[in-house]
Design an enzyme around this catalytic site. Structure first.
Site, PDB file in Angstrom:
ATOM      1  N   LEU A  43       0.510  -0.992   0.273  1.00 26.65           N
ATOM      2  CA  LEU A  43      -0.052  -0.018  -0.092  1.00 26.65           C
ATOM      3  C   LEU A  43       0.958   1.026   0.194  1.00 26.65           C
ATOM      4  CD1 LEU A  43      -3.159  -0.938   2.918  1.00 26.65           C
ATOM      5  CD2 LEU A  43      -2.746  -1.372  -0.488  1.00 26.65           C
ATOM      6  N   ALA A  44       1.671   1.081   1.077  1.00 30.21           N
ATOM      7  CA  ALA A  44       2.714   2.285   0.866  1.00 30.21           C
ATOM      8  C   ALA A  44       3.609   2.817  -0.383  1.00 30.21           C
ATOM      9  CB  ALA A  44       3.425   2.416   2.085  1.00 30.21           C
ATOM     10  N   HIS A 266      -1.031 -10.660  17.966  1.00 33.01           N
ATOM     11  CA  HIS A 266      -2.690  -9.896  17.198  1.00 33.01           C
ATOM     12  C   HIS A 266      -3.451 -11.055  18.680  1.00 33.01           C
ATOM     13  CE1 HIS A 266      -5.857 -10.058  15.443  1.00 33.01           C
ATOM     14  NE2 HIS A 266      -5.470  -8.677  15.169  1.00 33.01           N
ATOM     15  N   SER A 284      -9.303 -12.176  11.222  1.00 33.12           N
ATOM     16  CA  SER A 284      -9.719 -10.661  12.191  1.00 33.12           C
ATOM     17  C   SER A 284     -10.571 -10.743  13.700  1.00 33.12           C
ATOM     18  CB  SER A 284     -10.789 -10.235  10.444  1.00 33.12           C
ATOM     19  OG  SER A 284     -10.818  -9.188  10.315  1.00 33.12           O
ATOM     20  N   ARG A 331      -5.564  -4.136  21.267  1.00 32.29           N
ATOM     21  CA  ARG A 331      -4.938  -5.377  21.227  1.00 32.29           C
ATOM     22  C   ARG A 331      -4.043  -6.424  21.850  1.00 32.29           C
ATOM     23  NH1 ARG A 331      -3.903  -5.020  14.564  1.00 32.29           N
ATOM     24  NH2 ARG A 331      -6.098  -5.098  13.695  1.00 32.29           N
ATOM     25  N   GLU A 430       4.634   0.575   6.913  1.00 34.85           N
ATOM     26  CA  GLU A 430       4.602  -0.181   7.961  1.00 34.85           C
ATOM     27  C   GLU A 430       6.629  -0.298   8.353  1.00 34.85           C
ATOM     28  OE1 GLU A 430       3.499  -4.612   8.315  1.00 34.85           O
ATOM     29  OE2 GLU A 430       4.376  -4.428  10.305  1.00 34.85           O
TER      30      GLU A 430
HETATM   31  C1  LIG Z   1      -2.619 -10.942   7.766  1.00 33.52           C
HETATM   32  C2  LIG Z   1      -3.168  -9.620   8.563  1.00 33.52           C
HETATM   33  C3  LIG Z   1      -3.746  -8.709   8.166  1.00 33.52           C
HETATM   34  C4  LIG Z   1      -3.988  -7.242   8.597  1.00 33.52           C
HETATM   35  N1  LIG Z   1      -4.905  -6.634   8.975  1.00 33.52           N
HETATM   36  C5  LIG Z   1      -4.836  -5.635   8.558  1.00 33.52           C
HETATM   37  C6  LIG Z   1      -6.542  -4.870   8.492  1.00 33.52           C
HETATM   38  O1  LIG Z   1      -7.203  -5.472   8.535  1.00 33.52           O
HETATM   39  N2  LIG Z   1      -6.520  -3.353   8.652  1.00 33.52           N
HETATM   40  C7  LIG Z   1      -5.091  -2.937   8.772  1.00 33.52           C
HETATM   41  O2  LIG Z   1      -5.422  -1.688   8.202  1.00 33.52           O
HETATM   42  N3  LIG Z   1      -3.537  -3.399   8.916  1.00 33.52           N
HETATM   43  C8  LIG Z   1      -3.691  -4.814   9.318  1.00 33.52           C
HETATM   44  N4  LIG Z   1      -2.457  -5.707   8.669  1.00 33.52           N
HETATM   45  C9  LIG Z   1      -1.429  -4.947   8.746  1.00 33.52           C
HETATM   46  C10 LIG Z   1      -1.226  -4.081   6.991  1.00 33.52           C
HETATM   47  O3  LIG Z   1      -1.591  -5.128   6.014  1.00 33.52           O
HETATM   48  C11 LIG Z   1       0.366  -3.940   6.883  1.00 33.52           C
HETATM   49  O4  LIG Z   1       0.544  -2.828   8.328  1.00 33.52           O
HETATM   50  C12 LIG Z   1       0.218  -3.150   5.801  1.00 33.52           C
HETATM   51  O5  LIG Z   1      -0.059  -3.348   4.869  1.00 33.52           O
HETATM   52  C13 LIG Z   1       1.356  -2.444   5.034  1.00 33.52           C
HETATM   53  O6  LIG Z   1       1.981  -2.254   3.677  1.00 33.52           O
HETATM   54  P1  LIG Z   1       3.718  -1.815   2.888  1.00 33.52           P
HETATM   55  O7  LIG Z   1       3.120  -1.389   2.086  1.00 33.52           O
HETATM   56  O8  LIG Z   1       3.874  -1.253   4.235  1.00 33.52           O
HETATM   57  O9  LIG Z   1       4.543  -2.897   3.478  1.00 33.52           O
HETATM   58  P2  LIG Z   1       3.581  -4.750   2.972  1.00 33.52           P
HETATM   59  O10 LIG Z   1       2.741  -4.592   1.982  1.00 33.52           O
HETATM   60  O11 LIG Z   1       4.282  -5.626   3.241  1.00 33.52           O
HETATM   61  O12 LIG Z   1       4.376  -4.268   1.342  1.00 33.52           O
HETATM   62  C14 LIG Z   1       6.618  -4.811   1.103  1.00 33.52           C
HETATM   63  C15 LIG Z   1       6.705  -4.749  -0.193  1.00 33.52           C
HETATM   64  O13 LIG Z   1       8.118  -4.154   0.028  1.00 33.52           O
HETATM   65  C16 LIG Z   1       8.498  -5.300  -1.225  1.00 33.52           C
HETATM   66  N5  LIG Z   1       9.738  -5.439  -0.343  1.00 33.52           N
HETATM   67  C17 LIG Z   1      10.474  -5.864   1.062  1.00 33.52           C
HETATM   68  N6  LIG Z   1      11.590  -6.508   1.296  1.00 33.52           N
HETATM   69  C18 LIG Z   1      11.981  -6.110   0.184  1.00 33.52           C
HETATM   70  C19 LIG Z   1      13.628  -6.108  -0.137  1.00 33.52           C
HETATM   71  N7  LIG Z   1      14.576  -6.273   0.528  1.00 33.52           N
HETATM   72  N8  LIG Z   1      13.649  -5.559  -1.271  1.00 33.52           N
HETATM   73  C20 LIG Z   1      12.743  -5.577  -2.458  1.00 33.52           C
HETATM   74  N9  LIG Z   1      10.966  -5.457  -2.161  1.00 33.52           N
HETATM   75  C21 LIG Z   1      11.453  -5.822  -0.777  1.00 33.52           C
HETATM   76  C22 LIG Z   1       7.922  -6.259  -0.770  1.00 33.52           C
HETATM   77  O14 LIG Z   1       7.769  -7.185  -1.854  1.00 33.52           O
HETATM   78  C23 LIG Z   1       6.399  -5.457  -0.670  1.00 33.52           C
HETATM   79  O15 LIG Z   1       6.377  -5.268  -2.285  1.00 33.52           O
HETATM   80  C24 LIG Z   1      -2.644  -6.767   8.586  1.00 33.52           C
HETATM   81  C25 LIG Z   1      -1.583  -7.691   8.893  1.00 33.52           C
HETATM   82  C26 LIG Z   1      -1.235  -8.561   8.310  1.00 33.52           C
HETATM   83  C27 LIG Z   1      -0.286  -9.686   8.225  1.00 33.52           C
END
Ligand SMILES: Cc1cc2nc3c(=O)[nH]c(=O)nc-3n(C[C@H](O)[C@H](O)[C@H](O)COP(=O)(O)OP(=O)(O)OC[C@H]3O[C@@H](n4cnc5c(N)ncnc54)[C@H](O)[C@@H]3O)c2cc1C
Lengths: 642, 268
Positions: A43-44, A266, A284, A331, A430
């Site tokens: 998402l980010a 969680h 969830s 949580r 995150e």
């Molecule tokens: C099972 C589950 C359920 C959840 N439910 C909720 C919810 O209902 N509501 C809520 O608000 N939050 C929820 N969360 C938390 C939330 O989903 C995450 O914190 C959030 O989506 C993280 O988004 P992000 O973009 O930071 O990272 P991510 O979506 O984890 O993306 C990380 C990206 O970085 C890339 N990456 C990582 N390391 C490397 C590397 N070394 N080299 C190249 N690329 C790399 C990956 O390929 C990926 O594209 C949940 C989390 C989990 C695990």
């Protein structure tokens, strides 16, 4: 280490607007001359890359999966918060801000959180326009559900797949830019280092996971959105590839690491079933809207089928302890309460290693009240998933749940602009530490990832680019890049050359056990000290004894794993040291020495600060710095959900 | 069914596809003992890989990530069936309690012309991404969206869009189709976006562009075998293919009539 958070002056509610008005801009005609690297397509990262591309910058985006659509954001189930007040239940940006500060146990930065609450409403607008099929009322307007730590209904959701739908929205915006040529996507690439030139982040080193090629990429700025480090615990709700490598490598190049000990356990996950398990599955939090959590009052009943345990012999412990929030207690609190019940011998389900580690989440009352159809419509996919994994039907008998590692509030330190202590290195989602303090409220991570990606980073990265100007981008075969390439190649060669007799996975498992036992739901000085010593020993053994087969040419899953485990083995120690130094309890960080009958006891006099760790070179202990948390609007108070 | 505890274990014979890029590939046979029935299929594959590494041999490469059935990364053909024998379940959510002690299990990659094998069980599905890049979106600049509740969407429409949007892009539909057709995947996306009010302005353009990209990516034609529906882990139905066909014809017709109209005046 300069920890100036650059919080804008003025009243809290006006800070972001005032700040935006002062940030420097890049002329539209010049934007295509700047190259920005975005690592991560969740998402980010997905939102940031799409938006920067849309604005006209040249963007390169990297992810380790085969498609940007598969980032772990996809797995988020429950929902996303937004202070729309569609329910007319008294919500506002200010209330969302207050809930988040309190939920984070007064360890988050006020200004960041207020901005997040303000941006929340634009996020929902954006996603709806992209075609995200949020749940709706019969009148055609958007529906909401409640989540933990709030007394209003402000969570927007798409069945039990909210993260999937939001990510597909961001992915579609990103795909459009890829099609238009403004974003170049590099899937199946792992970032293994950040490259600094003149103290600024100007590129990265990646390994192409298909060809094995290790390569340097240069840019005018680098944005890391690489997710959380929950997999340091081995078993977690994270995806298998989630790692600390990207942020840890940045830390080793000078980026401060903030609050690594803040991890979220969680409460509602499927209990561990055995030794060869590689993954824990979340059920969830939204289930706690309609499910009641209980264990038997006495241990003697724990082996009986739940249906045979009469009402008066059940302990609905969350409703008993926290009557005003009940099953929707936050949580950290709900997790600790479940752990306590199991520690008292009142856990349920099959014993693993002689202990029953599970509590019931019971839907029978809701099914009786609303009918099975309504419950199926709300949570059908979760009940199916539960049945696939456990072989049990949760419409007929209560689910069994137990806490599991889920989210990491700690991460790279960033200022209000989401810039790390390395100029030109921005961190979103995150991967940064910014908004959730010592505990994150449900449905707030999706909100934060999208706020960072769609709205904050595109604005603040532009300001940085305008400041450094066009002369800044070095060539990717300059000396700094060649040195970093050599470092990465040497490391790969070293890990392959050991040829010992233990698998990388076995080290990961052992590390996970150490940190789960001693840096999990309850921590104390003696346990943390032992954990640190054990991790050091394990790390030394790893570098003497790990066995990686399959070489480094082409797809090499064992090499990938070994690299990630090696970084977790360094990071795990820092996480424990941070937990050791923080001699208080707050949010997810519970030091048993600091409690009032089971409730966390903060020490605002000594610890109302962000702990930021500075790398001091291999073999030397990191230095701890502090960013004081100054509250202008909120009064510190004891968090109570009773 | 016997009691479902980790103590009940299986001994298995595994025939697993081994292939390096550029070479033809073949099955390799392995035995694996003490597989708990509570393990997932991929945990069983982890056990096999651990055994291989301990023996100093190369692990099998396979795609997997979230292990909760939503990322769409896992992609194994198990005993000839994409994602294995249980309907509505991805490989990562398939559990060993569905197999018998002593059974021989055959594990292969997705087999489809448009999904070349990269190594062992890993295939290249980038064709799917190219189809989305061609038109699988609603154009909306960040920050330009109207207030979300300004456009009511009937619940039935929103639910139907969600049914289609649940597609995880795993490619089982393509792997299960004799022709290697991607119509279920493309139909799901076209359905999701074309029935929502937000998707109307680009409705025709989208259908035409996605179908064109689908053909260019080397996916085959749909001849109504229906295997895709049977193996879709998200139970997406053939209705989306019917809709894709309708949307495509509608767009072609509109395109035909719009090209016979008067040329539009330029902007300022
Ligand atoms: C099972 C589950 C359920 C959840 N439910 C909720 C919810 O209902 N509501 C809520 O608000 N939050 C929820 N969360 C938390 C939330 O989903 C995450 O914190 C959030 O989506 C993280 O988004 P992000 O973009 O930071 O990272 P991510 O979506 O984890 O993306 C990380 C990206 O970085 C890339 N990456 C990582 N390391 C490397 C590397 N070394 N080299 C190249 N690329 C790399 C990956 O390929 C990926 O594209 C949940 C989390 C989990 C695990």
């Amino acid at each position: 280490m300069n920890l100036d958070a650059k919080i804008p002056a003025g009243p809290l509610a006006d800070k972001w607007a005032n700040h935006k008005a002062k940030l420097r801009l890049v002329n539209p005609a010049n934007r295509c001359k700047y190259h920005v690297i975005v690592v991560g397509s969740g998402l980010a990262g997905g939102a940031a890359a799409a938006t920067l591309g849309e604005l006209g910058y040249q963007v390169s985006c990297f992810c380790y999966q085969d498609s940007p659509r598969r980032a772990h954001s996809i797995a988020a189930q429950g929902g996303i918060n937004a202070a729309k007040n569609y329910q007319n239940d008294g919500d506002s940006a200010r209330r969302l801000f207050l809930d988040t500060i309190k939920g984070g146990d007064y360890r988050a930065r006020e200004a960041n959180v207020y901005r997040l609450a303000q941006l929340s409403t634009s996020i929902v607008d954006q996603c709806v326009a992209q075609g995200v099929p949020f749940a709706r009322e019969y009148g055609g307007l958007l529906a909401n559900r409640s989540f933990g730590g709030a007394q209003v209904s402000r969570t927007f959701y798409a069945r039990g797949q909210t993260g999937q739908q939001l990510l597909l929205g961001a992915y579609s915006a990103l795909s459009r830019q890829i099609g238009l040529g403004s974003v170049r996507m590099h899937p199946r690439h792992e970032m293994l280092d950040v490259v600094l030139v003149g103290g600024h982040a100007k590129g990265i080193i990646t390994r192409d996971l298909v060809t094995g090629e290790v390569k340097a990429h240069s840019a005018d700025a680098v944005v890391l959105c690489t997710g959380g480090y929950g997999n340091v615990f081995y078993l977690s709700t994270n995806a298998q590839g989630c790692n600390v490598t990207a942020t840890w490598r940045a830390h080793r190049r000078g980026a401060g690491f903030a609050n690594p000990c803040y991890t979220q356990i969680h409460p509602t996950c499927i209990p561990v079933h055995g030794e060869d398990q590689a993954k824990l599955t979340l059920m969830s939090e939204s289930l706690r809207n309609d499910g009641r959590v209980w264990v038997p009052k006495v241990a003697a009943d724990c082996g009986r089928p739940p249906a045979d345990i009469p009402e008066e012999r059940r302990d609905y412990f969350l409703e008993r302890k926290y009557p005003s929030y009940g099953n929707l207690a936050p949580r950290d609190i709900a997790s600790r309460a479940a752990k306590e019940a199991c520690d008292e011998g009142r856990g349920v389900g099959p014993a693993v290693d002689g202990k029953r580690l599970g509590v019931y989440l019971d839907f029978s009352a809701s099914i009786a009240r609303l009918g099975e159809g309504v419950i199926r419509e709300r949570y059908g996919n979760l009940f199916d998933m539960y049945e696939n994994i456990t072989g049990e039907n949760a419409y007929r008998q209560p689910m069994r749940i137990f806490p599991a590692v889920h989210y990491t509030m700690g991460g790279l330190w960033v200022d209000y602009n989401l810039q790390s202590t390395i100029p030109g290195l921005f961190v979103g989602g995150e991967a940064n530490f910014s908004d959730h303090g010592a505990n994150r409220l449900g449905a707030s991570a999706l909100m934060q990832g999208l706020a960072d990606g769609y709205f904050v980073l595109p604005t603040t990265v532009a300001d940085y680019l305008a400041g450094v100007g066009l002369a800044g981008r070095p060539s990717s075969d300059g000396p700094e890049f060649r040195a970093a390439l050599k470092d990465v190649n040497d490391r790969v060669a070293r890990v392959l050359s050991i040829n010992g007799n233990r698998t990388a996975r076995s080290y990961h498992k052992e590390l996970g056990r150490i940190v789960w036992d001693r840096c999990g739901m309850a921590r104390d000085r003696a346990g943390l000290e032992r954990a640190i010593a054990d991790i050091r020993g394990l790390r030394e053994d790893f570098w003497r004894n790990v066995r990686v087969t399959g070489g480094a040419d082409g797809l090499a899953p064992e090499l990938e794993r070994a690299g990630r485990v090696a970084d977790f083995l360094e990071f795990g120690e820092l996480m424990c040291r941070d937990a050791l130094e923080r001699e208080e309890s707050c949010g997810g960080h519970f030091r048993t020495e600091h409690q009032d009958a089971g409730e966390a006891r903060r020490d605002d006099g000594r610890f109302a600060h962000v702990a930021v760790w500075e790398w001091q070179g291999a073999g030397a202990a990191q230095r701890r710095h502090e960013e004081p948390l100054r509250y202008e609007e909120v009064q510190f108070s004891t968090r109570s959900y009773k | 069914m016997a009691a479902d505890t980790p103590d009940r274990t299986l001994r298995l014979k595994l025939r697993v596809w081994r292939q390096r890029a550029g070479s033809p590939g073949a099955f390799e046979e392995h035995e694996l003992a003490a597989v708990p029935v509570t393990a997932s299929f991929l945990e069983m594959m982890d056990m096999l890989n651990e055994q291989l590494v301990r023996q100093g041999r190369e692990a099998f490469a396979f795609d997997h990530d979230c292990r909760e059935g939503i990322c769409g990364m896992c992609s194994m053909t198990i005993n000839g069936m994409p994602h294995g024998p249980i309907p509505g379940v991805t490989t990562c959510q398939l559990h060993m309690r569905n197999f018998r002690d002593g059974e021989t299990i055959t594990v292969e990659p997705w087999r489809a012309r448009a999904f070349p094998v990269l190594k062992d069980l890993v295939v290249d599905r980038s064709g799917f991404d190219r189809v989305i890049q061609a038109g699988g979106f609603i154009t909306v600049r960040t920050g330009s969206a109207p207030e979300a509740n300004n456009t009511p969407v009937p619940k039935t429409v929103s639910d139907e869009a969600m049914d289609a949007a649940e597609c995880i892009g795993c490619g089982a539909c393509v792997a299960s189709c004799k022709n290697g057709s991607a119509m279920l995947f493309v139909g799901a996306k076209v359905t999701h976006l074309s029935i929502l009010p937000q998707g109307q302005p680009e409705r025709e353009r989208r259908a035409l562009a996605m179908v064109k990209a689908m053909d260019e990516a080397g996916f085959g034609n749909c001849t109504n075998y229906g295997e895709c529906q049977a193996h879709c882990p998200k139970s997406i139905t053939l209705d989306v293919i019917a809709r894709l066909n309708r949307e495509y014809v509608r767009a072609r017709v509109k395109e035909f009539f719009s090209t016979t109209g008067k040329p539009r005046k330029g902007g300022d």
